[in-house]
Design a protein around this motif. Sequence first.
Motif, PDB file in Angstrom:
ATOM      1  N   GLY A 261       4.383   4.297  -5.151  1.00 59.86           N
ATOM      2  CA  GLY A 261       4.226   2.940  -5.665  1.00 59.86           C
ATOM      3  C   GLY A 261       4.259   1.966  -4.427  1.00 59.86           C
ATOM      4  O   GLY A 261       4.189   2.201  -3.248  1.00 59.86           O
ATOM      5  N   ARG A 262       4.395   0.641  -4.569  1.00 59.21           N
ATOM      6  CA  ARG A 262       4.477  -0.449  -3.681  1.00 59.21           C
ATOM      7  C   ARG A 262       5.745  -0.348  -3.109  1.00 59.21           C
ATOM      8  O   ARG A 262       7.134  -0.119  -3.872  1.00 59.21           O
ATOM      9  N   VAL A 263       5.998  -0.723  -1.660  1.00 59.69           N
ATOM     10  CA  VAL A 263       7.259  -0.654  -1.115  1.00 59.69           C
ATOM     11  C   VAL A 263       7.656  -2.034  -1.496  1.00 59.69           C
ATOM     12  O   VAL A 263       7.054  -3.142  -1.098  1.00 59.69           O
ATOM     13  N   VAL A 264       8.870  -2.318  -2.189  1.00 58.39           N
ATOM     14  CA  VAL A 264       9.469  -3.514  -2.281  1.00 58.39           C
ATOM     15  C   VAL A 264      10.708  -4.144  -1.857  1.00 58.39           C
ATOM     16  O   VAL A 264      11.027  -5.245  -1.802  1.00 58.39           O
ATOM     17  N   GLY A 265      11.305  -3.160  -0.750  1.00 56.46           N
ATOM     18  CA  GLY A 265      12.296  -3.376  -0.107  1.00 56.46           C
ATOM     19  C   GLY A 265      12.554  -2.297   1.099  1.00 56.46           C
ATOM     20  O   GLY A 265      12.343  -1.203   0.907  1.00 56.46           O
ATOM     21  N   VAL A 266      12.905  -2.629   2.186  1.00 57.06           N
ATOM     22  CA  VAL A 266      13.207  -1.694   3.441  1.00 57.06           C
ATOM     23  C   VAL A 266      14.499  -2.337   4.033  1.00 57.06           C
ATOM     24  O   VAL A 266      15.003  -3.337   3.705  1.00 57.06           O
TER      25      VAL A 266
ATOM     26  N   ILE B  94      -1.912  -4.348  18.075  1.00 61.59           N
ATOM     27  CA  ILE B  94      -0.542  -3.612  18.345  1.00 61.59           C
ATOM     28  C   ILE B  94      -0.735  -2.674  17.098  1.00 61.59           C
ATOM     29  O   ILE B  94      -1.192  -3.321  15.922  1.00 61.59           O
ATOM     30  N   SER B  95      -0.023  -1.314  17.301  1.00 59.39           N
ATOM     31  CA  SER B  95       0.018  -0.450  16.046  1.00 59.39           C
ATOM     32  C   SER B  95       1.266  -0.005  16.013  1.00 59.39           C
ATOM     33  O   SER B  95       2.075   0.149  17.014  1.00 59.39           O
ATOM     34  N   PRO B  96       1.716   0.380  14.762  1.00 59.23           N
ATOM     35  CA  PRO B  96       3.131   0.761  14.594  1.00 59.23           C
ATOM     36  C   PRO B  96       3.346   2.003  15.421  1.00 59.23           C
ATOM     37  O   PRO B  96       2.360   2.889  15.495  1.00 59.23           O
ATOM     38  N   ASP B  97       4.659   2.370  15.747  1.00 60.35           N
ATOM     39  CA  ASP B  97       4.796   3.628  16.235  1.00 60.35           C
ATOM     40  C   ASP B  97       5.032   4.952  15.155  1.00 60.35           C
ATOM     41  O   ASP B  97       4.836   6.106  15.295  1.00 60.35           O
ATOM     42  N   ILE B  98       5.459   4.498  14.146  1.00 57.79           N
ATOM     43  CA  ILE B  98       5.664   5.553  12.948  1.00 57.79           C
ATOM     44  C   ILE B  98       4.968   4.904  11.676  1.00 57.79           C
ATOM     45  O   ILE B  98       5.326   3.604  11.421  1.00 57.79           O
ATOM     46  N   THR B  99       4.281   5.385  10.845  1.00 56.26           N
ATOM     47  CA  THR B  99       3.715   5.081   9.624  1.00 56.26           C
ATOM     48  C   THR B  99       4.338   6.178   8.525  1.00 56.26           C
ATOM     49  O   THR B  99       3.748   7.280   8.491  1.00 56.26           O
ATOM     50  N   TYR B 100       4.855   5.772   7.724  1.00 55.10           N
ATOM     51  CA  TYR B 100       5.494   6.708   6.610  1.00 55.10           C
ATOM     52  C   TYR B 100       4.612   6.494   5.373  1.00 55.10           C
ATOM     53  O   TYR B 100       4.845   5.328   5.004  1.00 55.10           O
ATOM     54  N   ARG B 101       4.252   7.588   5.033  1.00 53.30           N
ATOM     55  CA  ARG B 101       3.359   7.353   3.778  1.00 53.30           C
ATOM     56  C   ARG B 101       3.757   8.174   2.619  1.00 53.30           C
ATOM     57  O   ARG B 101       2.847   8.430   1.600  1.00 53.30           O
ATOM     58  N   LYS B 102       5.009   8.553   2.462  1.00 50.54           N
ATOM     59  CA  LYS B 102       5.486   9.283   1.388  1.00 50.54           C
ATOM     60  C   LYS B 102       5.998   8.797   0.307  1.00 50.54           C
ATOM     61  O   LYS B 102       6.546   9.272  -0.858  1.00 50.54           O
TER      62      LYS B 102
ATOM     63  N   ASP C 165       0.978  -0.979  -0.038  1.00 47.71           N
ATOM     64  CA  ASP C 165      -0.021   0.211  -0.160  1.00 47.71           C
ATOM     65  C   ASP C 165       0.772   1.146  -0.163  1.00 47.71           C
ATOM     66  O   ASP C 165       0.340   2.502   0.290  1.00 47.71           O
ATOM     67  N   GLY C 166       2.303   1.120   0.017  1.00 49.34           N
ATOM     68  CA  GLY C 166       3.080   2.160  -0.237  1.00 49.34           C
ATOM     69  C   GLY C 166       3.539   2.866   1.037  1.00 49.34           C
ATOM     70  O   GLY C 166       4.122   3.800   1.304  1.00 49.34           O
ATOM     71  N   THR C 167       3.031   2.073   2.356  1.00 50.49           N
ATOM     72  CA  THR C 167       3.772   2.468   3.636  1.00 50.49           C
ATOM     73  C   THR C 167       4.951   1.893   4.058  1.00 50.49           C
ATOM     74  O   THR C 167       4.946   0.635   3.787  1.00 50.49           O
ATOM     75  N   MET C 168       5.737   2.520   5.112  1.00 50.90           N
ATOM     76  CA  MET C 168       6.482   1.948   5.892  1.00 50.90           C
ATOM     77  C   MET C 168       6.495   2.047   6.914  1.00 50.90           C
ATOM     78  O   MET C 168       5.684   3.212   7.392  1.00 50.90           O
ATOM     79  N   LYS C 169       6.393   1.022   7.961  1.00 50.84           N
ATOM     80  CA  LYS C 169       6.215   1.179   9.336  1.00 50.84           C
ATOM     81  C   LYS C 169       7.118   0.883  10.250  1.00 50.84           C
ATOM     82  O   LYS C 169       7.973  -0.187  10.221  1.00 50.84           O
ATOM     83  N   ILE C 170       7.233   1.694  11.218  1.00 52.92           N
ATOM     84  CA  ILE C 170       8.328   1.415  12.535  1.00 52.92           C
ATOM     85  C   ILE C 170       7.747   1.047  13.568  1.00 52.92           C
ATOM     86  O   ILE C 170       6.830   1.327  14.020  1.00 52.92           O
TER      87      ILE C 170
END
Length: 190
Positions: free
Chosen positions: A42-47, A31-39, A11-16
């Motif tokens: 496209g699809r996040v394919v690697g972190v 449980i929920s993430p502490d940070i949701t990065y939405r910038k 969905d294009g987000t990265m979560k911490i």
Amino acid sequence: DSSWMVSGSSDGTMKIWNIANLAKARDSFAISPDITYRKMAGRVVGVTVCEGTNRVAGVSDKGSVHVFTVDAGQDHRFKETKPRILSTKGLGSITTVTHADTLSKSLLIYGTHTGSVYCWDFRREREAFKLDLSEFTGDSGVNSIGMITASSVGPSGYSLFVGTSQGIVVLWDLRYQLATSVWQHSSKAP
């Protein structure tokens, strides 16, 4: 710091995620993430978490590479800093990301669907170099070597393994930017 981890999503987000909170909630899914990065575009394919720093990097299938710092602060509440968005114009889809940390370099390494690997030097704030799989394999196009599907840095931070969709694995020496070995699976599959 191993008090947090990162995840990426289609969905294009990265979560911490705070590891302590995950451990406490192991028997429930509340449980929920502490940070949701939405910038991301496209699809996040690697972190990747950049070792030795509090930086997080993510790459998308639309060619974006985003890096930001996770700050736990004195109150142990996580927050993100202003992201650094690397210029990837014309590179196409980014398929992998990893990090190499040595005494002399801190490199963010990302691969593309065209068989190129780009290395961004955090200390110098610029692209350090580009590795091209076609130069080593003698192939002139991605059809022969395939797109990059995996990358991993060795424990020393000086070796990079890159795998492709055609079953090729290339070992690079990052100090000299030389491919030292190449293997191909007999089935030519990843």
